[in-house]
Design a protein around this motif. Structure first.
Motif, mmCIF file in Angstrom:
data_model
loop_
_atom_site.group_PDB
_atom_site.id
_atom_site.type_symbol
_atom_site.label_atom_id
_atom_site.label_comp_id
_atom_site.label_asym_id
_atom_site.label_seq_id
_atom_site.Cartn_x
_atom_site.Cartn_y
_atom_site.Cartn_z
ATOM 1 N N SER A 178 37.883 30.742 46.578
ATOM 2 C CA SER A 178 38.069 31.695 45.650
ATOM 3 C C SER A 178 36.785 31.652 44.577
ATOM 4 O O SER A 178 36.772 32.425 43.532
ATOM 5 N N PHE A 195 37.949 35.402 41.214
ATOM 6 C CA PHE A 195 38.813 34.060 41.426
ATOM 7 C C PHE A 195 40.370 34.508 41.307
ATOM 8 O O PHE A 195 41.090 33.914 41.881
ATOM 9 N N LYS A 253 42.407 27.887 49.448
ATOM 10 C CA LYS A 253 42.224 28.721 48.274
ATOM 11 C C LYS A 253 41.349 28.502 47.118
ATOM 12 O O LYS A 253 40.789 29.446 46.813
ATOM 13 N N ASP A 277 36.642 32.977 52.484
ATOM 14 C CA ASP A 277 38.082 32.590 52.830
ATOM 15 C C ASP A 277 38.224 31.755 54.046
ATOM 16 O O ASP A 277 38.863 30.811 54.222
ATOM 17 N N GLN A 319 42.406 35.891 46.389
ATOM 18 C CA GLN A 319 42.022 34.766 46.220
ATOM 19 C C GLN A 319 43.195 34.015 45.391
ATOM 20 O O GLN A 319 44.085 33.608 46.008
#
Ligand SMILES: [Zn+2]
Length: 741
Positions: A549, A474, A545, A557, A479
């Motif tokens: 993430s 994360f 994002k 993504d 990320q």
């Protein structure tokens, strides 16, 4: 120094192939990795500058092949016969090594017992690597084709994959290279690579390869040579197919010597004798040493050395008379299955693990073994040696056979059904995650029917079994990009009982624990400050994002970005039905109108697949996800979609076919106050700009922030238009775009 490019290219190719050979074939490196990389970089540049120098046999082509759609089937010039196996070194029902030897002697010259010692032909024995048989065809010294054994008559053309193997010469040099030379050998997975790849597969939640041969086979089937290159397979030569020059070699040992001269690796160790007793002794000696080899050795191939005699011996309907493979017995023991544990891995994959009565295997006591997956638990063999053996499920109390794969991982190979106790209890696959009680996904879906399941995963990204990995992921650069929150910091913070760090929301609560953080070894004031600032900045990344993430299964993504182009914010995404999330491919016109990429692969509206949409929808609406989202929002994390906004302005830009960035080649340099470089690049791209990393005469605009250096100087020199940050902001403001929004 003023060497011609073609001369320099030839020199570089020589140096690089010499280095490959020294490293992979002779195990005696002649240069450092750094030197190798720098020579390779020079050659790549040279070939790019002078396209006329392109050559398929250049070492740059070892990883340059593009992924393919499939493999072409090709007929072998000379069939690849199968070899008889023997499992006994003595006489054994006519199938032992000595039985083979007697048969061969008879066929060779009618030699009778007592006579053949004098006339016995020389035999060669070499270690047999447990790999995948391959035929390499060289024409005029160039590797032109690599074909798998297949059914012996025809196999798959895997040339691009084989080229990535650095111990396979691409170009044969020296005296007397025949016009056509087919070299046969074995592609293998070095044990060290095998362990590395399996560890990576485990971390990625993929099924482990059973043994190195299985791994080599799986790798060669990969359509992307770059993946194959990363696996660092090896190759050893051990035979011949078509050879245009009859005098190339007269015996097997002569052939091997010539192949070594041409740069091939060969099987070692190797024994050479007319006395079968000596051959047997050598096989026993190899067996003792085989576990020290860097690859898996599963036996020894014994053959008649002379090619003339090989020809005279010929073959039966099944296999040649002049060759036999002795296989070392697989180490296998039986023991009793006491119970099955269900382990949740770092990626959420749930793996059944056998707990057994201890048994000594390969010098260590084995009490645990993987059962791989619940499909295998439901469908185990009763004799792993026999593909046609009866199949059964594995039950508690069963007597099971265990083996060590590649002498590394013990696994349950099969069940001794006759020893099953009455009423033995079945193994139940968990319907919920044994760690967190979260929802479990089964692959392929509906596996209880015909297809056997291969994977069962907990899909809760905040499952405690997975928390550490998920937090590190994360916070990672690609990320949420939280500065100061690397793996070490995550581990350090989690050692402090007073700092809860178990959920994504906890990350954004760390500012309440600044004092506690300061008590930790190695967390000075400056570090804490950087971390907290990094966390504040991460709040502004936006919807794509954020969801990309979190490690949500099937939501990486690019899928997160496709979703974010469709929904203005998290609420809108959560309001979408499962049907809405299913993939729909848009027409090119429609895609353009909606500001979506024109590439057909990216034109599917959601980026999700038919099978994955329900899973993603299921997770987004699960209780743990609802709680996570509510907490994140409360903590001030931005859940609006930056992509949606950009797509709408791009659509607007496309509508009036202009805009200040449309069609321009833009370079960014220096530090900007209001924008990070990457999001700004993406924003400008969405407004029609083409982004570039370097200034050239084709650059239309340079955006220069603080401490811009050489790029600014170069742009000024070339007369390229230069904007400062204020001009950029003003121009964006006219389009209704403000930083941070
Ligand atoms: Zn779980």
């Amino acid at each position: 120094m003023s060497q011609s490019p073609s001369k320099r290219a030839a020199e570089l190719r020589d140096l690089l192939e010499q280095a490959n050979r020294a490293y992979y074939t002779d195990a005696a490196p002649v240069m450092s990795d750094k030197q190798y990389d720098s020579l390779m970089a020079e050659l790549i540049e040279l070939e790019a500058k002078h396209p006329a120098l392109a050559d398929d046999a250049s070492p740059t082509r070892r990883v340059g092949g593009a992924p393919v759609d499939g493999f072409e089937t090709v007929v072998h010039a000379v069939s690849m016969l199968s070899i008889d196996n023997t499992y006994s070194l003595g006489h054994d029902n006519n199938s032992g090594l000595l039985d083979w030897h007697e048969r061969m002697l008879k066929a060779a010259g009618g030699a009778d017992t007592g006579l053949f010692v004098k006339t016995a032909p020389v035999l060669v024995a070499d270690a047999k690597i447990d790999g995948i048989a391959m035929s390499l065809r060289y024409e005029s010294g160039r590797l032109i084709r690599a074909i798998t054994r297949g059914d012996g008559v025809k196999g798959d053309d895997v040339t691009n994959n084989i080229k990535t193997i650095r111990s396979v010469p691409l170009l044969l040099k020296g005296e007397g290279v025949p016009d056509v030379l087919e070299v046969r050998g074995e592609v293998f997975f070095p044990l060290e690579q095998f362990q590395r790849v399996n560890a990576e597969r485990e971390a990625a939640g993929e099924e482990l390869y059973l043994n190195p041969r299985n791994a080599a086979a799986g790798t060669l089937k990969n359509l992307d040579p770059a993946v194959v290159a990363a696996r660092r397979l090896g190759f050893v030569a051990h035979g011949r197919g078509e050879i245009s020059d009859d005098g190339f070699a007269e015996s097997h040992s002569g052939l091997l010597d010539r192949l070594v001269d041409l740069g091939f690796s060969i099987n070692r160790p190797r024994a050479h004798s007319a006395d079968i007793g000596e051959i047997v002794a050598a096989i026993e000696a190899f067996g003792k040493a085989k576990d020290r080899q860097p690859y898996a050795v599963d036996g020894v191939v014994v053959r008649v050395d002379s090619f003339a005699l090989q020809e005279r011996l010929g073959q039966t309907s099944k296999s040649p008379r002049w060759i036999v493979a002795y296989k070392y017995p697989a180490e296998r023991k039986t023991t009793v299955l006491l119970r099955v544990e269900h382990q949740v891995g770092k990626t959420g994959k749930i793996t059944p693990r056998a707990v057994m009565e201890g048994v000594v295997l390969g010098g260590t006591t084995v009490k645990h073994a993987t059962l791989h997956n619940y499909g295998r638990v439901r469908d185990a063999s009763t004799n792993p040696e026999d593909p046609g053996a009866a199949r059964t499920d594995i039950r508690i109390g069963d007597t099971v056979m265990i083996e060590k794969a590649g002498e590394v991982i013990p696994y349950v190979a099969g069940v001794v059904l006759e020893k099953r106790p009455r009423g033995a209890e079945k193994v139940a696959a968990p319907a919920r995650c044994p760690e967190c009680g979260g929802p479990v996904e089964v692959d392929p879906p509906g596996s209880d029917g015909t297809a056997l399941e291969t994977v069962r995963v907990c899909v809760n990204p905040e499952c405690p079994a997975q928390v550490r990995e998920k937090l590190i992921w994360f916070a990672g650069r690609k990320q949420m990009d939280i500065e100061g929150m690397g793996e070490k910091t995550v581990d350090l913070l989690r050692t402090h009982a007073g700092i809860p760090l178990n959920t994504f929301a906890d990350v954004f609560r760390l500012k309440d624990h600044a004092q506690a953080m300061l008590t930790l070894d190695g967390m000075g004031e400056r570090k804490v400050e950087i971390l907290l600032q990094g966390i504040e900045e991460a709040k502004t990344r936006g919807l794509a994002k954020l969801i990309g993430s979190m490690g949500i299964r099937h939501l990486g993504d690019s899928t997160a970005r496709s979703l974010a182009r469709l929904y203005p914010d998290l609420d809108a995404l959560l309001a979408a039905s499962e049907e809405d999330l299913r993939p729909k491919t848009l027409s090119k016109d429609e895609a353009r109108k909606r500001g979506l990429p024109e590439d057909p692969k990216e034109r599917t509206e959601t980026g999700l697949g038919r099978d994955t949409a329900p899973a993603v929808h299921g997770y987004l609406h699960s209780a743990p996800a609802r709680r996570t989202f509510a907490e994140l929002r409360e903590l001030g994390v931005d859940t609006t979609s930056h992509e949606y906004k950009a797509a709408s302005s791009r659509a607007k830009g496309a509508a009036d076919a202009s805009g200040p960035f449309a069609g321009k080649t833009v370079v960014i340099t220096g530090t900007l106050e209001s924008y990070e470089r990457e999001p700004l690049s993406r924003l400008l791209e969405s407004l029609g700009a083409k982004m570039s990393g370097s200034v050239s005469s084709r650059t239309s605009l340079l955006i220069a922030g603080e401490s811009a250096g050489s790029k600014l100087a170069k742009a000024t020199g070339l007369g390229v238009e230069v904007w400062d940050e204020a001009q950029l902001l003003a121009s964006l403001a006219k389009l209704g775009i403000k930083p941070g929004a």
